[in-house]
Design a protein around this motif. Structure first.
Motif, PDB file in Angstrom:
ATOM      1  N   ALA A 107     -20.334 -38.362 -50.564  1.00  0.00           N
ATOM      2  CA  ALA A 107     -19.407 -39.633 -49.826  1.00  0.00           C
ATOM      3  C   ALA A 107     -19.849 -39.541 -48.298  1.00  0.00           C
ATOM      4  O   ALA A 107     -20.847 -38.663 -47.645  1.00  0.00           O
ATOM      5  N   GLY A 108     -19.705 -40.712 -47.820  1.00  0.00           N
ATOM      6  CA  GLY A 108     -19.871 -40.779 -46.434  1.00  0.00           C
ATOM      7  C   GLY A 108     -19.896 -42.287 -45.861  1.00  0.00           C
ATOM      8  O   GLY A 108     -20.067 -43.177 -46.814  1.00  0.00           O
ATOM      9  N   PHE A 109     -19.882 -42.536 -44.528  1.00  0.00           N
ATOM     10  CA  PHE A 109     -19.723 -44.058 -44.237  1.00  0.00           C
ATOM     11  C   PHE A 109     -21.106 -44.669 -44.280  1.00  0.00           C
ATOM     12  O   PHE A 109     -22.273 -43.791 -44.011  1.00  0.00           O
ATOM     13  N   LEU A 110     -21.190 -46.043 -44.294  1.00  0.00           N
ATOM     14  CA  LEU A 110     -22.478 -46.568 -44.109  1.00  0.00           C
ATOM     15  C   LEU A 110     -23.390 -45.994 -42.968  1.00  0.00           C
ATOM     16  O   LEU A 110     -23.279 -46.019 -42.092  1.00  0.00           O
ATOM     17  N   GLY A 111     -24.704 -45.862 -43.490  1.00  0.00           N
ATOM     18  CA  GLY A 111     -25.910 -45.328 -42.652  1.00  0.00           C
ATOM     19  C   GLY A 111     -25.654 -43.954 -42.161  1.00  0.00           C
ATOM     20  O   GLY A 111     -26.574 -43.319 -41.487  1.00  0.00           O
ATOM     21  N   SER A 112     -24.929 -42.941 -42.962  1.00  0.00           N
ATOM     22  CA  SER A 112     -24.738 -41.637 -42.888  1.00  0.00           C
ATOM     23  C   SER A 112     -25.934 -40.827 -43.319  1.00  0.00           C
ATOM     24  O   SER A 112     -26.298 -39.552 -42.821  1.00  0.00           O
TER      25      SER A 112
ATOM     26  N   ALA B  89     -16.146 -46.470 -50.025  1.00  0.00           N
ATOM     27  CA  ALA B  89     -15.113 -45.966 -50.864  1.00  0.00           C
ATOM     28  C   ALA B  89     -14.295 -45.022 -50.637  1.00  0.00           C
ATOM     29  O   ALA B  89     -14.393 -44.380 -49.456  1.00  0.00           O
ATOM     30  N   GLU B  90     -13.267 -44.656 -51.337  1.00  0.00           N
ATOM     31  CA  GLU B  90     -12.148 -43.758 -50.897  1.00  0.00           C
ATOM     32  C   GLU B  90     -12.652 -42.391 -51.895  1.00  0.00           C
ATOM     33  O   GLU B  90     -12.330 -42.298 -52.993  1.00  0.00           O
ATOM     34  N   PRO B  91     -13.268 -41.563 -51.166  1.00  0.00           N
ATOM     35  CA  PRO B  91     -13.444 -40.356 -51.926  1.00  0.00           C
ATOM     36  C   PRO B  91     -12.476 -39.355 -52.829  1.00  0.00           C
ATOM     37  O   PRO B  91     -12.643 -38.986 -53.972  1.00  0.00           O
ATOM     38  N   GLN B  92     -11.120 -39.610 -52.221  1.00  0.00           N
ATOM     39  CA  GLN B  92     -10.211 -38.852 -53.101  1.00  0.00           C
ATOM     40  C   GLN B  92      -9.725 -39.855 -54.319  1.00  0.00           C
ATOM     41  O   GLN B  92      -9.535 -39.048 -55.415  1.00  0.00           O
TER      42      GLN B  92
ATOM     43  N   VAL C 221     -20.875 -36.812 -45.932  1.00  0.00           N
ATOM     44  CA  VAL C 221     -22.059 -36.536 -44.785  1.00  0.00           C
ATOM     45  C   VAL C 221     -21.751 -37.509 -43.740  1.00  0.00           C
ATOM     46  O   VAL C 221     -21.022 -38.535 -43.652  1.00  0.00           O
ATOM     47  N   VAL C 222     -21.731 -36.710 -42.398  1.00  0.00           N
ATOM     48  CA  VAL C 222     -21.407 -37.220 -41.236  1.00  0.00           C
ATOM     49  C   VAL C 222     -22.601 -37.704 -40.213  1.00  0.00           C
ATOM     50  O   VAL C 222     -23.459 -36.914 -40.333  1.00  0.00           O
ATOM     51  N   ASP C 223     -22.799 -38.796 -39.907  1.00  0.00           N
ATOM     52  CA  ASP C 223     -23.894 -39.195 -38.701  1.00  0.00           C
ATOM     53  C   ASP C 223     -23.485 -38.315 -37.665  1.00  0.00           C
ATOM     54  O   ASP C 223     -22.547 -38.955 -36.616  1.00  0.00           O
ATOM     55  N   ALA C 224     -24.293 -37.600 -36.945  1.00  0.00           N
ATOM     56  CA  ALA C 224     -23.952 -36.974 -35.598  1.00  0.00           C
ATOM     57  C   ALA C 224     -24.217 -38.014 -34.492  1.00  0.00           C
ATOM     58  O   ALA C 224     -23.473 -37.964 -33.585  1.00  0.00           O
TER      59      ALA C 224
END
Length: 346
Positions: free
Chosen positions: A12-17, A101-104, A126-129
């Motif tokens: 999971a992760g937001f768009l572009g991560s 999406a809501e991962p939970q 996944v987090v975009d630093a």
């Protein structure tokens, strides 16, 4: 004997991560393991599915909406059934969730699935630093997503300075206490952190042309030699004991797993009368399960565990598991197994 279950990993992760980049990296570095992918694109043009097509042994695409919007588990079960059938010979399933999406909810559907061939393999967020502050402002739910993750991949960590990276790692540690955070560039996380790659001797080494995986490995090795990049940064601690393990002490150890410990896998030997079968252990994040099965006739009764984490205190971890040996199994009562049996799948 306990039937082997296929781990299902939620990516999971937001768009572009960088979820698709990470998935492509796993596919190209699978080491012979067969990966089944469920790509959950948002929108009618399935760009993510197109970008992984041809690199995966079996793929299912859920276009036009979020997987988490399903009313019940039946739709997801159809796709999981398709990938988990024996004929597919899949070793691990990865669900790449939509950026919206809501991962939970996806986790809930996996845990509620009636498919006995699968097991929850963890949530990788996944987090975009480089875009963390902007993403957090746009999507405040990011804090919650990080908080429920079993593993956080700080992707694009090479795009920010050392001081900013340390500050961001501290922020993520506060959002998800005890959860391992792995810095990465271009989604390059060692697949061994997420799933078991097949030993070299189990791979089919036929005479063949240079494969896609060979090319990727050579290209990545070249980049390491000339440019360097952020490594996965994980450690593994192995434990072996010919003495049986004390069930209550082991459960205390597992219930208070130390900060940064992501996976525990292997098998456990207990000396309690009536429970001397082999207990295969699978733990990822907070998820824990035992699988009892008979020992093979020639198999040695012993405990063999591998513990994998990021930023772990290996010595303290080893001391903790060493203290779980049962030095007087004849005095260990049957009631001590209750904690283990709570997590045992028959």
């Amino acid at each position: 004997m306990a039937k082997r279950q296929i781990p299902v990993i939620v990516l999971a992760g937001f768009l572009g991560s960088g979820k698709t980049t990470l998935l492509n990296h796993l596919l190209s570095r699978s080491g012979g393991s067969r990966i089944g992918a469920i790509v959950n694109d948002f929108g009618s043009i399935e760009i993510d599915a197109m970008s992984v097509a041809g690199q995966v042994d079996s793929m299912v695409s859920l276009g036009n909406g979020c997987l988490c919007c399903a009313v019940d588990t039946s739709e997801l079960d159809v796709f999981l059934d398709r990938l988990a059938r024996p004929a597919a010979r899949i070793d691990v399933i990865v669900i790449e969730a939509s950026g919206l999406a809501e991962p939970q909810e996806i986790i809930r559907m996996i845990l509620a699935s009636d498919n006995k061939s699968i097991v929850y393999g963890g949530l990788v967020e996944v987090v975009d630093a480089a875009e963390f502050d902007a993403t957090r402002e746009r999507h405040p739910e990011l804090d919650r997503h990080v908080g429920i993750a079993d593993l956080v991949v700080l992707n694009k960590a090479d795009r920010i300075g050392d001081e900013a990276r340390e500050d961001l790692l501290a922020t993520l540690a506060a959002l998800a206490p005890g959860t391992p955070v792995v810095p990465a560039s271009y989604g390059r996380v060692d697949p061994e952190f997420l799933f078991d790659r097949k030993p070299r001797e189990e791979r089919v080494e036929a005479i063949r042309q240079l494969s896609f995986e060979d090319l990727c490995a050579a290209d990545e090795d070249h980049e390491q030699d000339h440019h360097g990049h952020l490594h996965a940064g994980y450690e593994s601690v192995e434990f072996a004991s010919d003495e049986p393990m004390h069930p209550r002490r082991l459960m205390d150890f597992l219930d208070s797993r130390p900060k940064g410990l992501y996976r525990v896998k292997g098998f456990v030997h207990f000396g309690v009368a009536g429970h001397r079968q082999k207990f295969t252990l699978h733990a990822v994040g907070d998820f824990l399960r035992f699988y009892p099965s008979p020992w093979a006739r020639s198999e040695k009764r012993a405990t063999r565990l591998v513990m994998i984490g990021s930023g772990i205190d290996a010595r303290a971890l080893r001391d903790g598991i060493e203290a779980c040996r049962d030095t007087a199994p004849q005095e260990t009562g049957d009631h001590s197994m209750w904690g283990v049996l709570r997590y045992a799948q028959s």
